[in-house]
Design an enzyme around this catalytic site. Structure first.
Site, short mmCIF file in Angstrom:
data_model
loop_
_atom_site.label_atom_id
_atom_site.label_comp_id
_atom_site.label_asym_id
_atom_site.label_seq_id
_atom_site.Cartn_x
_atom_site.Cartn_y
_atom_site.Cartn_z
CB CYS A 165 5.67 -9.24 1.11
SG CYS A 165 7.34 -8.83 1.56
CG HIS A 177 3.83 -7.77 -2.27
ND1 HIS A 177 4.29 -6.66 -1.60
CD2 HIS A 177 4.92 -8.56 -2.45
CE1 HIS A 177 5.59 -6.78 -1.39
NE2 HIS A 177 6.00 -7.93 -1.88
CD GLN A 222 5.97 -11.81 -9.00
OE1 GLN A 222 6.51 -12.53 -9.85
NE2 GLN A 222 6.62 -11.40 -7.94
CG ASP A 260 1.20 -5.51 -7.57
OD1 ASP A 260 2.13 -5.54 -8.40
OD2 ASP A 260 1.31 -5.91 -6.40
CE LYS A 320 8.88 -8.05 -7.57
NZ LYS A 320 9.32 -9.01 -6.57
N1 PMP Z 1 3.58 -6.72 -5.70
C1 PMP Z 1 3.96 -7.95 -6.03
C2 PMP Z 1 2.95 -8.90 -6.60
C3 PMP Z 1 5.29 -8.33 -5.86
O1 PMP Z 1 5.67 -9.57 -6.19
C4 PMP Z 1 6.22 -7.41 -5.33
C5 PMP Z 1 7.66 -7.81 -5.09
N2 PMP Z 1 7.81 -9.00 -4.38
C6 PMP Z 1 5.77 -6.13 -5.01
C7 PMP Z 1 4.45 -5.82 -5.21
C8 PMP Z 1 6.69 -5.10 -4.47
O2 PMP Z 1 7.66 -4.77 -5.41
P1 PMP Z 1 8.93 -3.89 -5.02
O3 PMP Z 1 9.49 -4.49 -3.76
O4 PMP Z 1 9.83 -4.03 -6.19
O5 PMP Z 1 8.45 -2.49 -4.81
#
Ligand code: PMP
Length: 409
Positions: free
Chosen positions: A367, A126, A206, A203, A229
């Protein structure tokens, strides 16, 4: 399966959002990888906090200040247990995964990465796990490199190993791809990184809603996730860091709470983890996350995993039977996320037609633009499943995709 379905029908009843209609249709919410819906227990806990416990934390010389502080610190304790951390001193509260990675890059990264060093990520990251490292690399004259993926969406382990060298100072990877669903072997990748002396950032955005995590067993140095999430509130998240490392790190931001003593000439800093939490924190975020973890624990990860894997299997089979539909990411070990395209149709058009049918999915690059470049597409349609979904949601999805195909191809 039928007792499991009865059980999860009750779980579904805990989510007020699913009682509404969208465009006159029952809502099939298949966008949990973007954010999960919130159960009543979390909503009620936050409402209760605002109604009866509002007070600032860590400084109140009064009853409500103590109640709020107790609730806030009890959440830290809860999160430490949830992640299997050795101590709640290893839990830093932040705004989310994005801020968590930025915090690590601008504190640990700042003191550990030098000119010529490398930061190894993967092609499935991401943007939140790419851009903060690029910013650090630019500041330091270091380089960000990425291990590739195989055509089925799995990490190319041989490429990962090849790119791990004595130049690698930090390895940062996702536990689960938000686009493909691919799960990475956190323990193996951590061990390989440690073998070359690199520190590991995971990270966990998920994975935390899907499977239990034990940071001590994985042996990662840092682990980050977002509460939203995980059935919890927006704008709140967690950085886990090994205490011995946190103690070597400079503060992230300056302000109230993160100090030991301030004079105009000089400031000394508070102990870990408070050193990294400047200013009034997101107290109801912590309280809501506590309730969200309680919610997960009352269901149990065994049940959650079995149910989500069943939904994934059925949805994958039914979608695969639709002509002209291509699924991206078919790793054996994957979370309940399906990315797909209808050949010849734009992902946004498909997403819009699904929305008209009450089916909420995400359409775009999620993203993960480098991953899209690797897959050779500008975007995908992504359906993601959670504990409140059921077979009706899958049928609604399939029916809407068939309709989209008829309209667009
Ligand atoms: N890493 C991953 C794998 C994600 O799915 C997300 C959210 N889509 C993020 C980072 C970023 O998370 P946040 O927008 O809650 O900071």
């Amino acid at each position: 399966m039928s007792s499991m379905n009865d059980f999860f029908a009750k779980v579904r009843g805990e989510f007020p959002a699913l009682t509404q209609k969208v465009h006159g249709k029952n809502l099939s919410y298949l966008d949990s990888a973007a954010t999960s819906l919130k159960p009543k227990s979390v909503i009620d806990r936050i409402t209760h906090f605002y109604s009866y416990e509002t007070s600032n934390v860590h400084r109140g010389a009064h009853y409500l200040g103590d109640v709020a502080t107790q609730a806030f610190e009890s959440a830290r304790h809860k999160v430490a247990g949830f992640l299997g951390a050795a101590s709640s001193d290893e839990i830093i509260f932040v705004r989310g995964t994005t801020e968590g990675v930025n915090l690590i890059a601008q504190t640990f990264g700042l003191i550990s990465v030098k000119e010529g060093d490398e930061i190894l990520i993967t092609e499935m990251e991401h943007h939140a796990n790419i851009v903060p490292w690029q910013m650090l690399a630019e500041e330091k004259g270091a380089k960000v490199i990425a291990a590739g993926i195989l055509d089925n969406g799995e990490l190319d382990l041989e490429d990962f190993k090849r790119k791990l060298t004595n130049k690698t100072k930090i390895v940062s990877f996702t536990a689960c791809s938000n686009t493909l669903g691919t799960n990475n072997d956190m323990k193996l990748l951590t061990k390989l990184a440690h073998d070359v002396g690199a520190k590991v950032v995971i990270d966990g955005a998920q994975i935390v809603s899907q499977a239990p995590v034990n940071v001590q067993d994985i042996d990662c140095d840092f682990f980050v996730f977002s509460a939203h999430k995980l059935f919890g509130p927006f704008g709140f998240g967690v950085v886990y860091g090994k205490k011995a490392l946190l103690e070597t790190m400079p503060p992230y931001q300056g302000g109230g709470s993160m100090i030991a003593k301030v004079t105009i000439a000089k400031t000394t800093y508070n102990d870990v983890p408070f050193r990294f939490e400047a200013g009034t924190p997101h107290v109801e975020g912590a309280v809501g996350l506590h309730a969200a973890i309680d919610f997960i624990e009352t269901i149990g990860f065994d049940k959650i995993h079995a149910y989500e894997m069943e939904l994934l299997k059925v949805a994958t089979e039914k979608l695969s039977a639709i002509p002209d539909l291509k699924i991206f990411g078919t790793a054996a070990n994957k979370g309940p996320i399906i990315s797909f395209n209808l050949k010849g149709a734009h992902h946004s058009d498909v997403g819009q037609i699904l929305d008209q049918e009450g089916v909420a999915v995400r359409a775009g690059h999620h993203c993960t633009q480098p991953l899209m470049a690797r897959l050779g597409v500008p975007g995908t349609v992504r359906a993601s499943f959670s504990v409140y979904n059921n077979y009706d949601d899958i049928d609604a999805l399939v029916k809407a995709v068939v309709k989209a195909r008829e309209m667009l191809l």
